[in-house]
Structure formats: C-alpha cells, structure tokens
Scaffold this motif. Structure first.
Motif, PDB file in Angstrom:
ATOM      1  N   UNK A   1      33.920  33.833  21.192  1.00  0.00           N
ATOM      2  CA  UNK A   1      33.095  33.769  22.404  1.00  0.00           C
ATOM      3  C   UNK A   1      32.025  34.857  22.373  1.00  0.00           C
ATOM      4  N   UNK A   2      31.073  34.751  23.263  1.00  0.00           N
ATOM      5  CA  UNK A   2      30.133  35.857  23.445  1.00  0.00           C
ATOM      6  C   UNK A   2      30.897  37.060  23.983  1.00  0.00           C
ATOM      7  N   UNK A   3      30.368  38.249  23.719  1.00  0.00           N
ATOM      8  CA  UNK A   3      31.063  39.455  24.194  1.00  0.00           C
ATOM      9  C   UNK A   3      30.925  39.596  25.708  1.00  0.00           C
ATOM     10  N   UNK A   4      31.929  40.152  26.288  1.00  0.00           N
ATOM     11  CA  UNK A   4      31.903  40.459  27.716  1.00  0.00           C
ATOM     12  C   UNK A   4      32.494  41.848  27.915  1.00  0.00           C
ATOM     13  N   UNK A   5      32.095  42.512  28.978  1.00  0.00           N
ATOM     14  CA  UNK A   5      32.471  43.911  29.189  1.00  0.00           C
ATOM     15  C   UNK A   5      33.547  44.042  30.255  1.00  0.00           C
ATOM     16  N   UNK A   6      34.586  44.800  29.922  1.00  0.00           N
ATOM     17  CA  UNK A   6      35.638  45.162  30.879  1.00  0.00           C
ATOM     18  C   UNK A   6      36.022  46.612  30.603  1.00  0.00           C
ATOM     19  N   UNK A   7      36.040  47.435  31.621  1.00  0.00           N
ATOM     20  CA  UNK A   7      36.450  48.828  31.460  1.00  0.00           C
ATOM     21  C   UNK A   7      35.505  49.638  30.595  1.00  0.00           C
ATOM     22  N   UNK A   8      34.235  49.230  30.514  1.00  0.00           N
ATOM     23  CA  UNK A   8      33.270  49.972  29.724  1.00  0.00           C
ATOM     24  C   UNK A   8      33.311  49.646  28.247  1.00  0.00           C
TER      25      UNK A   8
ATOM     26  N   UNK B   1      44.252  54.809  36.195  1.00  0.00           N
ATOM     27  CA  UNK B   1      43.228  53.830  36.522  1.00  0.00           C
ATOM     28  C   UNK B   1      43.365  52.537  35.735  1.00  0.00           C
ATOM     29  N   UNK B   2      42.992  51.447  36.350  1.00  0.00           N
ATOM     30  CA  UNK B   2      42.967  50.139  35.697  1.00  0.00           C
ATOM     31  C   UNK B   2      41.672  49.440  36.093  1.00  0.00           C
ATOM     32  N   UNK B   3      41.136  48.671  35.144  1.00  0.00           N
ATOM     33  CA  UNK B   3      39.968  47.850  35.443  1.00  0.00           C
ATOM     34  C   UNK B   3      40.199  46.480  34.839  1.00  0.00           C
ATOM     35  N   UNK B   4      39.906  45.464  35.608  1.00  0.00           N
ATOM     36  CA  UNK B   4      40.225  44.100  35.187  1.00  0.00           C
ATOM     37  C   UNK B   4      38.984  43.217  35.260  1.00  0.00           C
ATOM     38  N   UNK B   5      38.871  42.308  34.312  1.00  0.00           N
ATOM     39  CA  UNK B   5      37.771  41.350  34.315  1.00  0.00           C
ATOM     40  C   UNK B   5      38.202  40.048  33.657  1.00  0.00           C
ATOM     41  N   UNK B   6      37.567  38.953  34.040  1.00  0.00           N
ATOM     42  CA  UNK B   6      37.914  37.630  33.518  1.00  0.00           C
ATOM     43  C   UNK B   6      36.685  36.971  32.916  1.00  0.00           C
ATOM     44  N   UNK B   7      36.844  36.399  31.740  1.00  0.00           N
ATOM     45  CA  UNK B   7      35.771  35.667  31.071  1.00  0.00           C
ATOM     46  C   UNK B   7      36.175  34.204  30.922  1.00  0.00           C
TER      47      UNK B   7
END
Length: 356
Positions: free
Chosen positions: A43-50, A13-19
């Motif tokens: 930066x402020x924290x951001x969530x990717x993949x939990x 599995x892969x999970x992707x996110x952009x900030x």
C-alpha cells in the motif's frame, strides 16, 4: 494546619491510526503460469505516531498455493518502534469490518545491514480473503489499524491550584439587616425600651420565640411584645447573639459589671432556650471564678441546672484555701439565704474536705 498538595503524572503514550487499503483487479495480481514470480502488493505509506507504515499483501502466499500472506512493514529508516496492529476485511455489502488478525506489541526497526525494514506478517487461508462477502467485483478492501506505543513520560511535580474560601460572613449580613431595620416586622419592649426585629429570625433561633410568635397560643395584634424581667442592656446583647451567633466585645465594662451582665444573659438564655449562648456565658463565668464570685456563680448554676459550671465552682473551692474569704462575701450570704440547705451543705462540705 496548612496542607499542600502536589501532582506528577507517569504516562505511557499511545497513538493509533487506521489505513483503508483497496485492491482492485484482485485476480490480475495472481500468478497464473508455473514458475512465474509471485507478486507483492504494498500500500501507499501512511503515518501513525510520527512514523511511516505500509500494508504488505502476497495474494499467492510464499509456499502453499492455498494461503495468503499479509502484514505490516515500517518504512521509516533508522528507528525502532514498538507497535501492535490489527487487520480487518470489509464486507462490501454491509460496510462492516471483521478482524482476521491481531498482532500484540512488538518491535519494528530498520535493518541497516541489508537496508530492509522489519516486517510482521501472518498467513491465512485463501478462502477467507476470497469469500464473496469480501471479494466482490474483483475488489478487496482491508483496514489496518496501527497502535504505536511511545516511550513512558513523567511530568515534573507541580503544586495544585488552591482557591481560598473566605470565612462565612452570614452573621455580618444578619447583623446589618438588624442594624438597618430592613424588613423588621415585630417590636419588643424590655424595661421600657423598644427593639425592632424580624419574627422569622427570632423563631429560628429560639424555641420560646417560635412558640410565642407562631404557636397556637400566640398573641395576635398585640405590639409591642413585652419582655418581662429582662433589663434593656441584657436584651440588647441577647438580640445581638440571635443575629450574629456571638457576643459583642465587653471591654468597655468594668470587671464586676461585665460579670453581672453575663450572669443576667445566662438567665435570659435559659429562659429562651438558647443552649449555645448559655454555654458561652457559663464558660466566661468559669474562667473568671474567684473568691468574690464563686458563691454567687454556684447559686446561679444550681438554679439553672448548669451542672458543669456548678462542679467547676466546687472544684475551685476544693483547690482553694480562700474559703474563709468566700464566707465573708455577699454572694455567700445570699447563697445561704436563697438556696436549699442541702445545696449549702454540699458547698461547705467541699470546703471541709479541702481543709482535712
């Protein structure tokens, strides 16, 4: 033969996110005085993949004044995460992004000993970040795309769904059409008995009917069409085969009557160019060869060029000790009277070979 099919899946599995990280008042974050502590921007924290992440940025670098340090930091504690990331600078005039660094998958974790998270960083020339295309109105915009690689997972084996397809019922529909006389458009007469049928069905099943009903020599306006030298019972079974591609059960007939009907049906099949019906009749006659029938069947096979059935008759005689009984049958007497002498000679020669 039943065939079962099962399935299981192995997934990585892969999970992707952009900030998107905007640094406004960029020049104010620079160290100006000698010995002044270099500033760190987070930066402020951001969530990717939990998991939680933040973009790290040092506008003055760590040592050389002509380099900038940037990177990614995992802020979630007490975990180990495998991830990759890409940092891009956004052109403020076009809105397009240009990649400045790609990091291959690596392990991010929280160091419980010194209470610090693992940081992945890189250094680039200051001139790249402070290019007029990216630094405009004292504002810099970066995009950080994080790809979290999850632990591989295997699903349980399961059976694939199967859809049962019923047997074709096309013949049943055609039989019903004929039985109910729906849309019949031709009448045929055999032995004084009339039969209603569909021209197109007859033409599709028999080249002889096709020529008779649709060919250039067709008899227009003449009904009923006369079927010569075919008994009504035989013609009825011929039509049954034309509509159903099968023979009806003949269990109600005595053995001799059933054999006689099959012989006549073989003749009709040959006349109307219906090869499958001819082979079906030959098969039935072959399975029921005996001393009483073999001579008559041999003569019929010879007359209608049924070579396989003819060979079966000769083989029956070769493997049999009943030639004397065969010679006493009416069928053998008819064979000698109606068949050419060379055919009779072949039949008797086979018998002599068996005795030898």
């Amino acid at each position: 033969m039943p065939n079962s099919k099962t399935m299981s899946t192995w997934t990585s599995g892969r999970e992707q996110g952009t900030n998107v990280f905007h640094i406004c008042g960029y020049s104010q974050h620079r160290s100006t005085a000698a010995g002044e502590k270099k500033k760190t921007i987070l930066s402020s924290t951001f969530s990717v993949g939990g998991h939680n992440w933040a973009v790290l940025f040092h506008p003055d670098g760590w040592s050389s004044g002509d380099e900038i340090v940037a990177g990614l930091v995992l802020t979630t504690r007490r975990v180990k995460v495998r991830a990759s990331y890409e940092l891009q600078l956004v052109d403020r005039s076009t809105g397009l992004s240009v990649s400045v660094h790609k990091e291959t998958p690596r392990c991010f974790h929280f160091d419980a000993k010194d209470h610090r998270s693992f940081i992945s960083f890189f250094m680039k020339k200051r001139s790249l970040f402070e290019s007029p295309a990216y630094l405009r109105d004292d504002c810099l915009t970066m995009e950080c795309t994080v790809t979290v690689i999850k632990e591989p997972r295997r699903t349980e084996t399961k059976s694939l769904a199967k859809i049962q397809v019923p047997r074709s019922d096309l013949s049943g529909h055609y039989a019903k059409l004929w039985e109910d006389k729906v849309g019949v458009d031709v009448t045929l007469s055999a032995g004084g008995e009339e039969f209603a049928a569909h021209k197109v069905v007859l033409a599709a099943r028999s080249p002889v009917f096709r020529a008779q009903l649709y060919g250039p020599m067709r008899e227009t306006g003449t009904e009923p069409i006369s079927i010569e030298d075919v008994q009504p019972a035989v013609f009825r079974e011929l039509l049954h085969f034309i509509y159903t591609d099968s023979l009806p059960p003949l269990d109600h007939l005595k053995a001799d009557d059933r054999t006689d009907l099959i012989r006549h049906l073989l003749v009709a099949a040959d006349r109307y160019g219906m090869e499958r019906l001819s082979l079906m009749c030959q098969s039935i006659l072959c399975e029921n060869l005996c001393a009483e029938t073999v001579a008559t069947t041999f003569a019929l096979a010879d007359q209608h060029q049924c070579d396989v059935l003819k060979d079966a008759c000769l083989e029956f005689i070769t493997c049999s000790t009943a030639m004397d009984a065969v010679k006493n049958t009416q069928g053998y007497k008819n064979l000698k009277r109606t068949c050419p002498p060379d055919v009779v000679e072949a039949f008797e020669k086979t018998s002599r070979f068996r005795k030898a």
